[in-house]
Design an enzyme around this catalytic site. Sequence first.
Site, PDB file in Angstrom:
ATOM      1  CD  GLN A   1     -15.337  -2.496  -9.284  1.00 33.81           C
ATOM      2  OE1 GLN A   1     -15.049  -3.621  -8.900  1.00 33.81           O
ATOM      3  NE2 GLN A   1     -15.513  -2.213 -10.570  1.00 33.81           N
ATOM      4  CG  ASN A   2     -10.742   2.793  -9.661  1.00 37.06           C
ATOM      5  OD1 ASN A   2     -10.848   1.567  -9.696  1.00 37.06           O
ATOM      6  ND2 ASN A   2     -10.699   3.546 -10.739  1.00 37.06           N
TER       7      ASN A   2
ATOM      8  CE1 TYR B   1      -4.283  -1.228  -0.312  1.00 34.12           C
ATOM      9  CE2 TYR B   1      -3.309  -3.028   0.941  1.00 34.12           C
ATOM     10  CZ  TYR B   1      -4.324  -2.531   0.145  1.00 34.12           C
ATOM     11  OH  TYR B   1      -5.376  -3.340  -0.219  1.00 34.12           O
TER      12      TYR B   1
ATOM     13  CB  THR C   1     -14.561  -2.884 -13.781  1.00 35.00           C
ATOM     14  OG1 THR C   1     -14.605  -3.993 -12.880  1.00 35.00           O
ATOM     15  CG2 THR C   1     -15.922  -2.684 -14.412  1.00 35.00           C
TER      16      THR C   1
ATOM     17  CG  HIS D   1     -13.894  -2.104  -3.640  1.00 31.40           C
ATOM     18  ND1 HIS D   1     -13.546  -2.633  -4.868  1.00 31.40           N
ATOM     19  CD2 HIS D   1     -15.036  -2.758  -3.270  1.00 31.40           C
ATOM     20  CE1 HIS D   1     -14.433  -3.556  -5.228  1.00 31.40           C
ATOM     21  NE2 HIS D   1     -15.355  -3.636  -4.287  1.00 31.40           N
TER      22      HIS D   1
ATOM     23  CG  ASP E   1      -7.378   5.916  -8.328  1.00 23.24           C
ATOM     24  OD1 ASP E   1      -8.316   6.727  -8.206  1.00 23.24           O
ATOM     25  OD2 ASP E   1      -7.245   5.168  -9.316  1.00 23.24           O
TER      26      ASP E   1
HETATM   27  C1  BJW Z   1      -8.874  -0.622 -19.263  1.00 24.87           C
HETATM   28  C2  BJW Z   1      -7.745   0.115 -19.662  1.00 24.87           C
HETATM   29  C3  BJW Z   1      -7.981   1.393 -20.222  1.00 24.87           C
HETATM   30  C4  BJW Z   1      -7.053  -1.771 -18.883  1.00 24.87           C
HETATM   31  N1  BJW Z   1      -9.255   1.847 -20.330  1.00 24.87           N
HETATM   32  N2  BJW Z   1     -10.118  -0.160 -19.388  1.00 24.87           N
HETATM   33  C5  BJW Z   1     -18.510 -16.100  -6.073  1.00 24.87           C
HETATM   34  C6  BJW Z   1     -19.539 -15.352  -6.621  1.00 24.87           C
HETATM   35  C7  BJW Z   1     -19.810 -14.084  -6.178  1.00 24.87           C
HETATM   36  C8  BJW Z   1     -19.043 -13.506  -5.193  1.00 24.87           C
HETATM   37  C9  BJW Z   1     -18.020 -14.233  -4.649  1.00 24.87           C
HETATM   38  C10 BJW Z   1     -17.757 -15.511  -5.071  1.00 24.87           C
HETATM   39  N3  BJW Z   1     -16.694 -15.978  -4.357  1.00 24.87           N
HETATM   40  C11 BJW Z   1     -16.286 -15.010  -3.510  1.00 24.87           C
HETATM   41  C12 BJW Z   1     -17.077 -13.932  -3.673  1.00 24.87           C
HETATM   42  C13 BJW Z   1     -16.994 -12.662  -2.994  1.00 24.87           C
HETATM   43  C14 BJW Z   1     -15.829 -11.813  -3.439  1.00 24.87           C
HETATM   44  C15 BJW Z   1     -15.631 -11.888  -4.943  1.00 24.87           C
HETATM   45  O1  BJW Z   1     -16.228 -11.186  -5.715  1.00 24.87           O
HETATM   46  N4  BJW Z   1     -14.725 -12.738  -5.386  1.00 24.87           N
HETATM   47  C16 BJW Z   1     -14.503 -12.923  -6.812  1.00 24.87           C
HETATM   48  C17 BJW Z   1     -13.005 -12.916  -7.096  1.00 24.87           C
HETATM   49  C18 BJW Z   1     -15.204 -14.161  -7.256  1.00 24.87           C
HETATM   50  N5  BJW Z   1     -16.189 -10.460  -3.047  1.00 24.87           N
HETATM   51  C19 BJW Z   1     -15.938 -10.011  -1.822  1.00 24.87           C
HETATM   52  O2  BJW Z   1     -15.345 -10.676  -0.997  1.00 24.87           O
HETATM   53  C20 BJW Z   1     -16.471  -8.634  -1.474  1.00 24.87           C
HETATM   54  N6  BJW Z   1     -17.158  -8.691  -0.243  1.00 24.87           N
HETATM   55  C21 BJW Z   1     -18.242  -9.442  -0.069  1.00 24.87           C
HETATM   56  O3  BJW Z   1     -18.745 -10.099  -0.946  1.00 24.87           O
HETATM   57  O4  BJW Z   1     -18.728  -9.387   1.207  1.00 24.87           O
HETATM   58  C22 BJW Z   1     -19.809 -10.232   1.566  1.00 24.87           C
HETATM   59  C23 BJW Z   1     -19.981 -10.100   3.057  1.00 24.87           C
HETATM   60  C24 BJW Z   1     -21.196  -9.691   3.557  1.00 24.87           C
HETATM   61  C25 BJW Z   1     -21.362  -9.581   4.947  1.00 24.87           C
HETATM   62  C26 BJW Z   1     -20.311  -9.877   5.800  1.00 24.87           C
HETATM   63  C27 BJW Z   1     -19.083 -10.279   5.293  1.00 24.87           C
HETATM   64  C28 BJW Z   1     -18.920 -10.392   3.907  1.00 24.87           C
HETATM   65  C29 BJW Z   1     -15.331  -7.652  -1.273  1.00 24.87           C
HETATM   66  C30 BJW Z   1     -14.582  -7.387  -2.520  1.00 24.87           C
HETATM   67  C31 BJW Z   1     -13.429  -6.427  -2.217  1.00 24.87           C
HETATM   68  C32 BJW Z   1     -12.505  -6.219  -3.403  1.00 24.87           C
HETATM   69  N7  BJW Z   1     -11.339  -5.522  -2.961  1.00 24.87           N
HETATM   70  C33 BJW Z   1     -10.322  -5.138  -3.924  1.00 24.87           C
HETATM   71  C34 BJW Z   1      -9.137  -4.481  -3.162  1.00 24.87           C
HETATM   72  C35 BJW Z   1      -9.497  -3.085  -2.704  1.00 24.87           C
HETATM   73  C36 BJW Z   1      -8.372  -2.422  -2.018  1.00 24.87           C
HETATM   74  C37 BJW Z   1      -7.191  -2.201  -2.907  1.00 24.87           C
HETATM   75  O5  BJW Z   1      -7.278  -1.544  -3.943  1.00 24.87           O
HETATM   76  O6  BJW Z   1      -6.124  -2.668  -2.545  1.00 24.87           O
HETATM   77  O7  BJW Z   1     -10.871  -4.226  -4.853  1.00 24.87           O
HETATM   78  S1  BJW Z   1      -9.770  -6.483  -4.948  1.00 24.87           S
HETATM   79  C38 BJW Z   1      -9.596  -5.537  -6.416  1.00 24.87           C
HETATM   80  O8  BJW Z   1     -10.560  -5.977  -7.404  1.00 24.87           O
HETATM   81  C39 BJW Z   1     -10.012  -4.110  -6.015  1.00 24.87           C
HETATM   82  C40 BJW Z   1     -10.791  -3.673  -7.216  1.00 24.87           C
HETATM   83  O9  BJW Z   1     -11.624  -2.586  -6.886  1.00 24.87           O
HETATM   84  C41 BJW Z   1     -11.534  -4.923  -7.601  1.00 24.87           C
HETATM   85  C42 BJW Z   1     -12.030  -4.947  -9.013  1.00 24.87           C
HETATM   86  O10 BJW Z   1     -10.981  -4.905  -9.905  1.00 24.87           O
HETATM   87  P1  BJW Z   1     -11.125  -4.047 -11.249  1.00 24.87           P
HETATM   88  O11 BJW Z   1     -11.244  -2.623 -10.918  1.00 24.87           O
HETATM   89  O12 BJW Z   1     -12.169  -4.655 -12.090  1.00 24.87           O
HETATM   90  O13 BJW Z   1      -9.659  -4.241 -11.863  1.00 24.87           O
HETATM   91  P2  BJW Z   1      -9.095  -5.409 -12.815  1.00 24.87           P
HETATM   92  O14 BJW Z   1      -7.625  -5.319 -12.770  1.00 24.87           O
HETATM   93  O15 BJW Z   1      -9.716  -6.700 -12.494  1.00 24.87           O
HETATM   94  O16 BJW Z   1      -9.621  -5.016 -14.266  1.00 24.87           O
HETATM   95  C43 BJW Z   1      -9.149  -3.880 -14.937  1.00 24.87           C
HETATM   96  C44 BJW Z   1      -9.875  -3.769 -16.246  1.00 24.87           C
HETATM   97  O17 BJW Z   1      -9.470  -2.573 -16.879  1.00 24.87           O
HETATM   98  C45 BJW Z   1      -9.574  -4.920 -17.220  1.00 24.87           C
HETATM   99  O18 BJW Z   1     -10.792  -5.432 -17.727  1.00 24.87           O
HETATM  100  C46 BJW Z   1      -8.766  -4.246 -18.334  1.00 24.87           C
HETATM  101  O19 BJW Z   1      -8.999  -4.823 -19.619  1.00 24.87           O
HETATM  102  C47 BJW Z   1      -9.294  -2.842 -18.258  1.00 24.87           C
HETATM  103  N8  BJW Z   1      -8.406  -1.782 -18.780  1.00 24.87           N
HETATM  104  N9  BJW Z   1      -6.642  -0.612 -19.419  1.00 24.87           N
HETATM  105  C48 BJW Z   1     -10.289   1.061 -19.904  1.00 24.87           C
HETATM  106  N10 BJW Z   1      -6.971   2.189 -20.650  1.00 24.87           N
END
Ligand code: BJW
Length: 235
Positions: free
Chosen positions: A97-98, A63, A184, A115, A100
């Site tokens: 979700q960012n 971080y 995303t 997030h 930053d």
């Molecule tokens: C471009 C580009 C350009 C490149 N222009 N585009 C099965 C089904 C459903 C859910 C689950 C499941 N198993 C587990 C879960 C739950 C889990 C989950 O979803 N897991 C999956 C992996 C399956 N979710 C959770 O745990 C969440 N909590 C929850 O469900 O709680 C339930 C609960 C209830 C009550 C009590 C207790 C619990 C929490 C999720 C938290 C995610 N956290 C993070 C870290 C945040 C902090 C940090 O930044 O360090 O969030 S993980 C990370 O992923 C971060 C992001 O916000 C998030 C999403 O990522 P994002 O933004 O989509 O990035 P990328 O890299 O994946 O994609 C980038 C995209 O950009 C790509 O497509 C590129 O092509 C594109 N791109 N250049 C436009 N120029």
Amino acid sequence: MAQARDWLREASSIAVLTGAGVSAESGLPTFRGPNGLWRNHKPELLATPQAFADDPKLVWEWYDWRRSVHSKCEPNPAHRALAELERRVAGFQLITQNVDSLHERAGSQRMLHLHGSVWRTRCLGCAEEKWNDQVPLDPLPPHCLCGAMLRPAVVWFGEPLPEHELRAALEAARGAQVFLVIGTSSAVYPAAALPRVALENGARVIEINPERTALSDAAHVFLQGPAGELLPQLL
Ligand code: BJW
Ligand code: ZN
């Protein structure tokens, strides 16, 4: 593109969901994909309560490094186009979700942070949350005045999203005539469910991404390319 432009011009309620890709052209690495490694660690494995419990110093170093990268980056044309869209449309809601702060730095105000933020800390003892923009952090891990260790005020896997933000985001998805999904992978829930909620409630869904995602087949329009180039053209 022309069809999407018309929908956006005519809509009185627009919701936008952004992910790490919207900041890629500012120089921030995304989570998944070829550049998504940090010192041989996968970011999605570091963003967990377990990783922090096992090695808080390692997770804080990640971080701290990201905070230092973020502090040197500037908002790009995609962030600026969204801030401009907010000024034009009364029924506008940005959902990010960012962590930053680049949207805010571009002038966005009607924002929901699903997030959290890397610029806030939360105390593991007294739970106080605070803004902290010290770069680099010293000492690492940082501690609260109460003596307990601080953690980044972000949402890790398995943790609940902030209740108010999630509820408001769902409401915006239900009420939107147009729902834009930008940069995303649509892999992380519950954020990835928001465009589906919008679709079920009759919204036109427009996706912008250089790569197809889990959402692309369901979106009404998929615009393939970088957000910093496509968004200014679209808006
Ligand atoms: C471009 C580009 C350009 C490149 N222009 N585009 C099965 C089904 C459903 C859910 C689950 C499941 N198993 C587990 C879960 C739950 C889990 C989950 O979803 N897991 C999956 C992996 C399956 N979710 C959770 O745990 C969440 N909590 C929850 O469900 O709680 C339930 C609960 C209830 C009550 C009590 C207790 C619990 C929490 C999720 C938290 C995610 N956290 C993070 C870290 C945040 C902090 C940090 O930044 O360090 O969030 S993980 C990370 O992923 C971060 C992001 O916000 C998030 C999403 O990522 P994002 O933004 O989509 O990035 P990328 O890299 O994946 O994609 C980038 C995209 O950009 C790509 O497509 C590129 O092509 C594109 N791109 N250049 C436009 N120029
Ligand atoms: Zn404390």
